[in-house]
Design a protein around this motif. Sequence first.
Motif, mmCIF file in Angstrom:
data_model
loop_
_atom_site.group_PDB
_atom_site.id
_atom_site.type_symbol
_atom_site.label_atom_id
_atom_site.label_comp_id
_atom_site.label_asym_id
_atom_site.label_seq_id
_atom_site.Cartn_x
_atom_site.Cartn_y
_atom_site.Cartn_z
ATOM 1 N N ILE A 193 0.831 -0.980 -0.020
ATOM 2 C CA ILE A 193 0.026 0.203 0.107
ATOM 3 C C ILE A 193 1.085 1.164 -0.011
ATOM 4 O O ILE A 193 1.849 1.349 0.600
ATOM 5 N N VAL A 194 0.525 2.159 -0.887
ATOM 6 C CA VAL A 194 1.143 3.442 -0.732
ATOM 7 C C VAL A 194 0.145 4.557 -0.437
ATOM 8 O O VAL A 194 -0.903 4.591 -1.151
ATOM 9 N N GLY A 212 5.418 -11.487 7.433
ATOM 10 C CA GLY A 212 4.028 -11.697 7.251
ATOM 11 C C GLY A 212 3.148 -10.668 7.529
ATOM 12 O O GLY A 212 1.863 -10.545 7.906
ATOM 13 N N HIS A 213 3.903 -9.236 7.630
ATOM 14 C CA HIS A 213 2.876 -8.126 7.801
ATOM 15 C C HIS A 213 2.673 -7.190 6.399
ATOM 16 O O HIS A 213 3.277 -7.729 5.284
ATOM 17 N N VAL A 214 2.139 -6.257 6.418
ATOM 18 C CA VAL A 214 1.707 -5.305 5.247
ATOM 19 C C VAL A 214 2.476 -4.196 5.125
ATOM 20 O O VAL A 214 2.393 -3.147 6.035
ATOM 21 N N PRO A 215 3.286 -3.966 4.249
ATOM 22 C CA PRO A 215 4.121 -2.709 3.978
ATOM 23 C C PRO A 215 3.262 -1.637 3.504
ATOM 24 O O PRO A 215 2.559 -1.640 2.628
ATOM 25 N N ILE A 216 3.307 -0.444 4.334
ATOM 26 C CA ILE A 216 2.394 0.706 4.012
ATOM 27 C C ILE A 216 3.756 1.689 3.881
ATOM 28 O O ILE A 216 4.134 2.384 4.845
ATOM 29 N N VAL A 217 3.737 2.314 2.620
ATOM 30 C CA VAL A 217 4.598 3.263 2.377
ATOM 31 C C VAL A 217 3.839 4.571 2.312
ATOM 32 O O VAL A 217 2.911 4.492 1.447
#
Length: 461
Positions: free
Chosen positions: A56-57, A142-147
């Motif tokens: 997600i960006v 196992g986590h969600v990258p949020i840039v």
Amino acid sequence: MIRSVGGVRMCCLRLPYTAETLLLKPSALTFRRRRPFATSCSASAAAKKDKNEKVIVVSGPTGAGKSRLALELAKRLNGEIISADSVQVYQGLDVGSAKPTLSERQEVPHHLIDILHPSEEYSVGQFFEDARQATRDILKAGHVPIVTGGTGLYLRWFIYGKPDVPKASPEITSEVYLELAELQRNDEWEAAVQLVIKSGDPSAQFLAANDWYRLRRRLEIIKSSGSPPSAFQVPYDHFREQSDSHTAECSLGIKSSADGIQGCKSKDLDYEFICFFLSSQRLDLYRSIDFRCEDMLSGADGILSEARWLLDLGLLPNTNSATRAIGYRQAMEYLLKCREQGGWSSTSDFYAFLSEFQKASRNFAKRQMTWFRNEHIYHWINASRPLETVLSFICDAYHQQAGNLTVPESLTMKKDISNTREASELKVYRTKNRQFIRREDCSDILDWIRRTQGQPAESIC
């Protein structure tokens, strides 16, 4: 101390530096791992993994509220935040970069914050390497990258890739440094630019004045490859060319060119990027920015204190990445003027500085909106809509199967000024301060300047 300005969370932190740590440079970057957070978004733990992992960006102009949105998303999606802010990488530059508070960073892991001393340079190429590594680490856990951030070039390279420009050898780096060192010491910027132009890079003339780091890098590329930087293909340009060629065949059955480009070509990217640009009506944004600038000047530990620290380190405004940043450059120039006057400032000098700070911040937001208007992978979201509604939509968008994403009309933010009335109001826009209105409102700041920047003056007028 945490303040809220027009829905935008502000942080004003004490500088965590003593005399012993002022010149300490970090030698390594450590990414912290934390136990998974509970998620309130409905999603099956056994859901089938997509072909491309999702990233997600969240971007937007300064003051739009993207940091708050990213923080809440991370809590709900078991995510970790990667900062795409060219100022937040620097230690001690907390207030002017609206850096997340220490408690927020303890609540949700943040990456690429406080990794450099302000005297160091940080390039878009280095950001690409660091941010991609952080992304791999987050996904592996196992986590969600949020840039999240508003530095357009950082995000463009992060999404599409970086040009395959050769890295200079230590010998060439040393040669270039020596070749430009005397010109830099003598402040002969134009002569240095002409040297690089004659070496084979005519586009050097378009660099920002005194951007010695990028000027040296251009000369390094020429000496390493025999070609200027423009000779190397930029992945983003290649992507846009391909997207344009597919626009006609993709145009049937889509709601917008942005959806079409994203749907046609996102499969060519390394990840499935789900990108959002958070903004609001220009007038509301400008008012929020003006108030935010005022807040950054309030208290003993505001942006002026941080600018004083930069000057005490021996740095000068507009000489490197940290001192070119909006707010810091204006604050450093103002304090230098005060020092030249023996630690004295008139109220008119202060209000002139505040006005310039606010104007530069609004202009920066305008440039950000212009930049991202041409980034078709982003879905524009109206920042004035309820946070819960925006969060639910993005959570659902993350969990849905790959494909074109349509933003509901109720959440959509138009990319251009929508009506003539708004355009007319923007033309006559004038700042209306909330805190600094009368002469006496800045007396505490002028007293602070007298105490810290020189000998006390007999009077202030």
